[in-house]
Motif scaffolding. Structure first.
Motif, PDB file in Angstrom:
ATOM      1  N   UNK A 196      70.348  51.882  36.676  1.00  0.00           N
ATOM      2  CA  UNK A 196      70.350  51.678  38.127  1.00  0.00           C
ATOM      3  C   UNK A 196      71.029  52.807  38.884  1.00  0.00           C
TER       4      UNK A 196
ATOM      5  N   UNK B  90      71.923  53.491  46.891  1.00  0.00           N
ATOM      6  CA  UNK B  90      71.613  53.446  48.333  1.00  0.00           C
ATOM      7  C   UNK B  90      70.176  53.029  48.617  1.00  0.00           C
TER       8      UNK B  90
ATOM      9  N   UNK C 293      75.615  49.976  37.356  1.00  0.00           N
ATOM     10  CA  UNK C 293      75.024  51.189  36.800  1.00  0.00           C
ATOM     11  C   UNK C 293      75.988  52.355  36.867  1.00  0.00           C
TER      12      UNK C 293
ATOM     13  N   UNK D  62      78.323  57.158  43.128  1.00  0.00           N
ATOM     14  CA  UNK D  62      77.513  56.951  44.328  1.00  0.00           C
ATOM     15  C   UNK D  62      77.589  58.102  45.326  1.00  0.00           C
TER      16      UNK D  62
ATOM     17  N   UNK E  11      75.902  61.145  44.101  1.00  0.00           N
ATOM     18  CA  UNK E  11      74.472  60.906  44.049  1.00  0.00           C
ATOM     19  C   UNK E  11      73.834  60.970  45.429  1.00  0.00           C
ATOM     20  N   UNK E  12      74.603  60.605  46.453  1.00  0.00           N
ATOM     21  CA  UNK E  12      74.088  60.705  47.823  1.00  0.00           C
ATOM     22  C   UNK E  12      73.615  62.119  48.099  1.00  0.00           C
TER      23      UNK E  12
ATOM     24  N   UNK F  32      70.724  63.231  44.673  1.00  0.00           N
ATOM     25  CA  UNK F  32      69.469  62.533  44.426  1.00  0.00           C
ATOM     26  C   UNK F  32      68.350  63.155  45.257  1.00  0.00           C
TER      27      UNK F  32
END
Ligand code: HEM
Lengths: 550, 243
Positions: free
Chosen positions: A321, A326, A337, A395, A398-399, A402
């Motif tokens: 995940x 987001x 995840x 997170x 990853x913002x 990604x």
């Protein structure tokens, strides 16, 4: 290869191939209005060619009665050669799509099959499943025999696994070019190819278990734990993620059983663990055999091996995940995840550390022997890219990362630096062992390949780190008046120099693979020197290098 | 633990079972609860299904691998919401078998590209993006305009999707092929049928600008023009925002 089979087995092979050819003919006939018809023809031709190959050797002398006393290496040899062919195809297409992002008109032909969206999955499938998969099958056959001191349990089934697996790869790759694509990343082939792979995979699993059951060692060596996990978990992932409802038996198109969020989660549970169990566990199996053998030093720590193995088997399955931060996926799943992805660093570094500490004390060998150096660099890149992966799963990181080229850079640090390097190391080690040569035909060319591969990887990865981070920053930068500072198009333009660098780096890597092919070819063809290695029979006692690794 | 493993590695079957057991936990915990739909996917009573033409366009999108460069998932980040529109809701891909959220943005997100450009823009852009955007690295798709769309098997497509839970009615299935042609030929009887079955908001236009039987370009443009417009849930002001 036919000479390894008895007359009865040759007849079985012929019957099977004839039946499959017939099936191909049916599909070609009933599916003629649909792209699946083309695949009917492909199966027909592939089966007939194989049938012909068996027929022409049908009257070869029967194998010696005591063939079971020796290891069964014909499928290993074939697998290694096929893996190298796929490597060249896959990396060539990789270089091609890389140049297409530099100049989109480099398709040469204005045909549908030559467009980026169709070629890209050809690249990923050919390198991961064609190159990686064949290398895994071949080396697993090699390793399970040596570590169990027994011959593979079967004569036809290893050949079937290899042959059937490559039929799957061909169906996959040709399918994309004809527009047959399920759109699920790393699971693009349609339902019938998926079904075929299930059959092949079950045969592979049964063969592996039966061989282990015959082992003359009380313990199963660590490399086999990983190969087993690879075979088992990939089967589960493949079956669940591939569940789909075909339009009809004579049509290629199907609709996935899953939709929307549930599909996204299933897909990335599959996608991430394809990385984990195909591209990590399988190749760790390779590493745990070839690295100690080549360095002639037992694995540093048995306990680290255990921690790493169960850690990877447990933690990875939670991590998928992190591909969906987001998004519309429920928040708690994203958080799980992320948490497990960070914890994954422990078992990952346990294996990377185990490999590097095994080399401690053999650094002169790493310096002098390019084959061992391939494995050393692979372990280093394994450590680096798992660290990067855990970091990117956070997170807030990853913002930024990604959707950008950073992901592609990360993938290739793993794919080129780890997967391809450990494979080249294993292949350079096993080719002389298999063909009973003292060394590769040209150790100097191994050296050349090493530096081409390393330079190519570094150029590729640095280019993508740069472009990815620039892209991510441009998308989120605001100017003083509080509006977005850059248009999307400006970010596309900013990528141009990095795409050139990546294409150059990738081309180096491809060149290295071509050098390897030439060297392997010459090793096989060149006359055999005296005093060649003999490791084709089960030994009386446990291999000391493997024994001490426990 | 080490002692236990030491024993385990002497028994192949036990090792196999242990691997399966240990590896299944993560997937079970994370995936199974998602199928309790009402907690995962919000309600959108106005959510409509894809018309046969749009569905065919979606299949062209998949076939050409547009998802290799385009995402359809706007994350809940401020810059994404400002660049692409309201963040994507779970319900918006509820009928997508499979989803096309994507993982790479070589080109911009397309989740809300519907009605952003004219049909003519899309048609010209797909035939050759560089006539409109010289710096673009997107491939040219000239064959889409030349290829007639296959419509005869569309009823079968709708039937299969209905089996999987997409609410297509019997009338939609029976008229699927005619509706596909009708949606691309406005002001005909067949065109009225489309609006009747799929709602007044459905785009009924000559998408590729050329008359005659619908082409793959018609289908793809129809699909693109619908993206983000299946429900108005994201337009509700309360839902706006992000981090
Ligand atoms: C000659 C060497 C290679 C070149 C030039 C190359 C090039 C590329 C390019 C251009 C892409 C598309 C990136 C994009 O869409 O922006 C790609 C994707 C990919 N390649 Fe390679 N590649 C090479 C080797 C490999 C190898 C050896 C592997 C695996 C063993 C691999 C695995 C992948 C994967 C998994 C992706 C998809 C990445 C994603 O979706 O994030 N590549 N490659």
């Amino acid at each position: 290869m036919v000479s390894e089979l008895t007359t009865g087995q040759r007849q079985m092979a012929l019957t099977f191939l004839a039946m499959l050819a017939l099936l191909g003919l049916f599909v070609a006939a009933f599916g003629r209005a649909d792209p699946i018809g083309g695949h009917g023809w492909l199966v027909l031709v592939f089966s007939l060619l194989s049938l012909f190959a068996v027929l022409t050797n049908y009257y070869d002398p029967e194998p010696a009665a005591d063939r079971s006393a020796a290891y069964y290496d014909a499928p290993v040899k074939a697998g290694i050669i096929i893996a190298m062919i796929w490597a060249v195809i896959g990396m060539f297409v990789g270089a091609w799509v890389a140049w297409l992002l530099v100049n989109p008109d480099l398709t040469f032909v204005e045909e549908a099959w030559a467009s980026f969206g169709r070629l890209r999955p050809v690249h990923t499938t050919a390198v991961i499943f064609g190159f990686g998969g064949n290398a895994l099958i071949a080396t697993s056959f090699y390793v399970v025999q040596r570590t169990s001191r027994t011959r593979l349990a079967g004569h036809l089934s290893p050949l079937f696994v290899l042959w059937g697996y490559n039929l799957f790869c061909l169906l996959a790759v040709t399918g994309y070019l004809w527009g047959i694509n399920q759109s699920k990343e790393y699971a693009e082939p349609e339902w019938y190819a998926d079904l075929w792979l299930v059959i092949v995979w079950v045969a592979y699993f049964v063969l592996y278990l039966r061989t282990l059951a015959r082992r003359k060692e009380p313990h199963i060596y660590v490399a086999n734990w990983y190969y087993l996990a690879f075979i088992l978990v990939v089967a589960v992932l493949h079956i669940v993620n591939g569940l789909a409802l075909p339009l009809s038996w004579a049509q290629a198109k199907s609709y996935s059983l899953f939709a929307g969020v549930q599909d996204a989660m299933t897909q990335w549970w599959y996608g991430h663990n394809a990385v984990a169990f195909f591209l990590t566990a399988g190749f760790l199996g390779m590493m745990y055999y070839y690295l100690p053998k080549r360095a002639e030093r037992p694995i540093f720590s048995y306990r680290l091996s255990i921690i790493s193995f169960w850690g990877i088997t447990f933690f990875y399955m939670w991590a998928g995940s992190h591909h969906l931060h987001y998004t519309a996926l429920p928040h708690w799943v994203q958080t799980l995840g992320m948490t497990f992805s960070v914890m994954l660093l422990i078992p990952s570094w346990a294996s990377a550390g185990n490999a590097l500490l095994t080399l401690n004390g053999a650094w002169h060998k790493v310096r002098d022997d390019a084959t061992l150096r391939f494995m050393f660099i692979a372990a280093v890149f394994y450590g680096l890219s798992t660290f990067e992966g855990s970091f990117m799963a956070i997170r807030s990181v990853n913002a930024l990362s990604h959707y950008t080229d950073w992901t592609v850079g990360h993938v290739h640090a793993g794919a080129l630096g780890w997967v391809a390097m450990i494979t080249f190391g294993a292949i350079y080690a096993s080719v002389p062992w298999l063909w009973k040569r003292k060394t590769m035909w040209s150790p100097a060319l191994v050296e050349v390949h090493f530096w081409l591969a390393l330079a190519g990887t570094l150029i590729y990865v640095f280019a993508m780190w740069n472009s990815g981070i620039i892209q991510g920053l441009m998308w989120r930068t605001y100017n003083e008046s509080g509006t977005l500072a850059y248009s999307f198009l400006e970010s596309v333009e900013a990528m141009h120099p990095y795409y050139i660098a990546r294409a150059v780096g990738g081309s180096f890597f491809l060149l290295g693979a071509l050098v390897a092919c030439y060297n392997i070819w010459m090793t096989i063809r060149a006359p055999q020197p005296a005093g060649a290695l003999q490791d084709d029979h089960p030994q009386e006692r446990t291999d000391p290098v493997l024994e001490a690794g426990r | 633990m080490f002692k236990f493993h030491y024993k385990l590695e002497t028994k192949a079957i036990a090792l196999v079972l242990a691997i399966i057991g240990v590896s299944s936990i993560g997937g079970l915990v994370e995936i199974a609860p998602l199928f309790t739909i009402d907690q995962t996917v919000e309600e959108a009573p106005d959510m409509r299904v894809l018309t046969p033409l749009e569905l065919a366009g979606r299949n062209v999108y998949i076939r050409e691998g547009c998802n290799a460069c385009h995402s359809q998932m706007i994350r809940t980040l401020r810059d994404e919401v400002e660049r692409y529109g309201a963040y994507s809701r779970a319900v918006e891909s509820q009928y997508d078998h499979p989803m096309l959220w994507g993982s790479k943005r070589t080109g911009p997100d397309l989740a809300r590209v519907g009605n952003k450009y004219s049909d003519a823009w899309h048609a010209a852009h797909l035939i050759n993006p560089r006539t409109l955007v010289p710096q673009s690295v997107m491939p040219a798709y000239p064959w889409l305009a030349r290829t007639r769309l296959r419509t005869d098997d569309l009823p079968l497509h709708l039937t299969r999707l209905r089996t999987l839970g997409v609410p297509y009615t019997d009338a939609m299935i029976a008229n699927a092929a005619a509706d596909a042609a009708g949606q691309a030929t406005p002001n005909t009887d067949r065109a009225w049928g489309v609006a009747e079955r799929y709602g007044e908001a459905t785009n009924v236009r000559d998408f590729d600008g050329a008359t005659g039987a619908p082409t793959e370009l018609d289908a793809l443009v129809a699909y693109l023009q619908m993206l983000g417009r299946q429900t108005s849930i994201a337009e509700e002001p309360a839902a706006e925002g992000g981090e």
